[in-house]
Design a protein around this motif. Structure first.
Motif, PDB file in Angstrom:
ATOM      1  N   VAL A  56       0.869  -1.181   0.000  1.00 46.91           N
ATOM      2  CA  VAL A  56       0.000   0.000   0.000  1.00 46.91           C
ATOM      3  C   VAL A  56       0.903   1.227   0.000  1.00 46.91           C
ATOM      4  N   GLN A  57       1.043   1.853  -1.170  1.00 49.27           N
ATOM      5  CA  GLN A  57       1.941   2.988  -1.331  1.00 49.27           C
ATOM      6  C   GLN A  57       1.143   4.291  -1.338  1.00 49.27           C
ATOM      7  N   THR A  58       1.844   5.406  -1.400  1.00 50.33           N
ATOM      8  CA  THR A  58       1.179   6.713  -1.368  1.00 50.33           C
ATOM      9  C   THR A  58       0.276   6.909  -2.574  1.00 50.33           C
ATOM     10  N   ASN A  59       0.773   6.576  -3.758  1.00 52.23           N
ATOM     11  CA  ASN A  59       0.021   6.847  -4.991  1.00 52.23           C
ATOM     12  C   ASN A  59      -0.373   5.591  -5.761  1.00 52.23           C
ATOM     13  N   SER A  60      -0.143   4.435  -5.186  1.00 51.35           N
ATOM     14  CA  SER A  60      -0.499   3.204  -5.888  1.00 51.35           C
ATOM     15  C   SER A  60      -0.674   2.056  -4.906  1.00 51.35           C
ATOM     16  N   ILE A  61      -1.367   1.042  -5.381  1.00 54.94           N
ATOM     17  CA  ILE A  61      -1.547  -0.210  -4.639  1.00 54.94           C
ATOM     18  C   ILE A  61      -0.984  -1.329  -5.502  1.00 54.94           C
ATOM     19  N   ILE A  62      -0.129  -2.154  -4.920  1.00 50.62           N
ATOM     20  CA  ILE A  62       0.423  -3.296  -5.639  1.00 50.62           C
ATOM     21  C   ILE A  62      -0.252  -4.567  -5.131  1.00 50.62           C
ATOM     22  N   ALA A  63      -0.719  -5.374  -6.080  1.00 49.93           N
ATOM     23  CA  ALA A  63      -1.371  -6.635  -5.711  1.00 49.93           C
ATOM     24  C   ALA A  63      -0.799  -7.768  -6.555  1.00 49.93           C
ATOM     25  N   GLU A  64      -0.759  -8.930  -5.953  1.00 48.36           N
ATOM     26  CA  GLU A  64      -0.235 -10.119  -6.635  1.00 48.36           C
ATOM     27  C   GLU A  64      -1.397 -10.973  -7.145  1.00 48.36           C
ATOM     28  N   ILE A  65      -1.302 -11.388  -8.410  1.00 49.03           N
ATOM     29  CA  ILE A  65      -2.354 -12.214  -8.995  1.00 49.03           C
ATOM     30  C   ILE A  65      -2.304 -13.620  -8.387  1.00 49.03           C
ATOM     31  N   ILE A  66      -3.444 -14.046  -7.860  1.00 48.17           N
ATOM     32  CA  ILE A  66      -3.546 -15.393  -7.291  1.00 48.17           C
ATOM     33  C   ILE A  66      -4.099 -16.369  -8.323  1.00 48.17           C
ATOM     34  N   GLU A  67      -5.170 -15.959  -8.994  1.00 48.29           N
ATOM     35  CA  GLU A  67      -5.765 -16.818 -10.019  1.00 48.29           C
ATOM     36  C   GLU A  67      -6.651 -16.001 -10.946  1.00 48.29           C
ATOM     37  N   GLU A  68      -6.860 -16.540 -12.142  1.00 55.43           N
ATOM     38  CA  GLU A  68      -7.781 -15.926 -13.092  1.00 55.43           C
ATOM     39  C   GLU A  68      -9.174 -16.519 -12.890  1.00 55.43           C
ATOM     40  N   CYS A  69     -10.176 -15.677 -12.879  1.00 54.19           N
ATOM     41  CA  CYS A  69     -11.552 -16.145 -12.727  1.00 54.19           C
ATOM     42  C   CYS A  69     -12.049 -16.706 -14.053  1.00 54.19           C
ATOM     43  N   THR A  70     -12.612 -17.890 -14.010  1.00 48.98           N
ATOM     44  CA  THR A  70     -13.094 -18.528 -15.230  1.00 48.98           C
ATOM     45  C   THR A  70     -14.539 -18.152 -15.553  1.00 48.98           C
ATOM     46  N   ASP A  71     -15.305 -17.790 -14.528  1.00 50.89           N
ATOM     47  CA  ASP A  71     -16.688 -17.380 -14.759  1.00 50.89           C
ATOM     48  C   ASP A  71     -16.735 -15.918 -15.200  1.00 50.89           C
ATOM     49  N   THR A  72     -17.767 -15.563 -15.947  1.00 48.69           N
ATOM     50  CA  THR A  72     -17.954 -14.179 -16.369  1.00 48.69           C
ATOM     51  C   THR A  72     -19.316 -13.681 -15.927  1.00 48.69           C
ATOM     52  N   THR A  73     -19.392 -12.399 -15.660  1.00 47.90           N
ATOM     53  CA  THR A  73     -20.678 -11.793 -15.302  1.00 47.90           C
ATOM     54  C   THR A  73     -21.350 -11.173 -16.519  1.00 47.90           C
ATOM     55  N   GLU A  74     -20.713 -11.294 -17.682  1.00 50.14           N
ATOM     56  CA  GLU A  74     -21.254 -10.666 -18.883  1.00 50.14           C
ATOM     57  C   GLU A  74     -22.288 -11.545 -19.584  1.00 50.14           C
ATOM     58  N   SER A  75     -23.213 -10.900 -20.254  1.00 49.59           N
ATOM     59  CA  SER A  75     -24.269 -11.596 -20.973  1.00 49.59           C
ATOM     60  C   SER A  75     -23.736 -12.185 -22.275  1.00 49.59           C
ATOM     61  N   ASN A  76     -24.498 -13.108 -22.849  1.00 49.10           N
ATOM     62  CA  ASN A  76     -24.121 -13.670 -24.151  1.00 49.10           C
ATOM     63  C   ASN A  76     -24.708 -12.867 -25.309  1.00 49.10           C
ATOM     64  N   ILE A  77     -25.331 -11.732 -24.992  1.00 49.49           N
ATOM     65  CA  ILE A  77     -25.842 -10.837 -26.024  1.00 49.49           C
ATOM     66  C   ILE A  77     -25.333  -9.424 -25.763  1.00 49.49           C
TER      67      ILE A  77
END
Length: 250
Positions: A56-77
């Motif tokens: 947690v820095q003054t002007n940025s936040i650094i985060a480490e990727i744990i996993e990619e989400c396979t599900d999507t919240t987007e519609s198929n249209i």
């Protein structure tokens, strides 16, 4: 888990850098700390990742990727709302709710019965504000993309734009026979994926405007029921019907 949007260049190998106003939101509003998990979505690819905050820095936040989400919240249209320009607070409400439901694009349209007038000087600031409202709503509803709020267009420009869609649905209060249920059933059978809807402003769509549009192939005027809906209510109802028929309840 809270969700934030980032661009492709904010990802370096397995690290994510969060910048700008999201830093203050994470640090001072949510009070998240090292070790807390957040979701980040790459707006360039729509890929979402679960990450762990490491710095947690003054002007940025650094985060480490744990996993990619396979599900999507987007519609198929894809749903594009062409909204007759209403008063400011109504447009903001439309953008917020339509984003939550799942639309992909919103374009304000200058129609005959529009009360509001946008000049070039204020239009840019309006679009910028509306885009920010879409972003906040997309975060809240955990979308994998932020809808695009396009610049306001003149009604006459609709004719050429609408030709690319599989179906164009116009909510028209004078329509008495064509109901949304049958139109959507037919559209689904035709495997429509790119859908445009047109909503009038406070005063509704003028008869002359309907006559101008009616020759467009795949354009359907529909009634949304016996009661007249407000301009900020109609797109929410219509998009909800589309999502129910095509996507969310399958």
């Amino acid at each position: 888990m809270y969700k934030f949007f980032i661009k492709k260049d904010q990802i370096k190998e397995s690290k994510v850098q969060i910048i700008k106003e999201d830093v203050n939101h994470i640090k001072n509003v949510l009070r998240l700390q090292n070790g807390d998990n957040i979701q980040v979505c790459n707006i360039d690819t729509t890929k979402t990742y679960i990450t762990k905050i490491t710095e947690v820095q003054t002007n940025s936040i650094i985060a480490e990727i744990i996993e990619e989400c396979t599900d999507t919240t987007e519609s198929n249209i894809s749903i594009h709302i062409f909204q007759g320009l209403p008063k400011q607070e109504k447009m903001e409400q439309i953008i917020q709710k339509a984003t939550e439901i799942g639309v992909t694009d919103i374009t304000p349209v200058k129609m005959e019965r529009c009360v509001v007038k946008l000049d070039e000087k204020t239009a840019y600031k309006k679009i910028e504000r509306w885009q920010k409202i879409a972003e906040v709503a997309a975060k809240q509803s955990k979308r994998d993309r932020i809808p695009t709020i396009h610049s306001c267009i003149n009604f006459k420009n609709l004719y050429e734009i609408l030709k690319k869609y599989d179906i164009v649905i116009v909510a028209y209060e004078e329509e008495k026979q064509s109901n949304i249920k049958q139109v959507l059933k037919d559209a689904k059978q035709n495997n429509s994926k790119e859908i445009a809807i047109i909503i009038g402003p406070e005063g509704g769509i003028a008869k002359e405007e309907i006559e101008f549009l009616i020759t467009i192939q795949n354009l359907k005027t529909v009634t949304l029921g016996k009661r007249i809906l407000r301009t900020e209510t109609a797109p929410v109802v219509l998009v909800s019907c589309i999502m129910y028929e095509f996507d969310e309840m399958e």
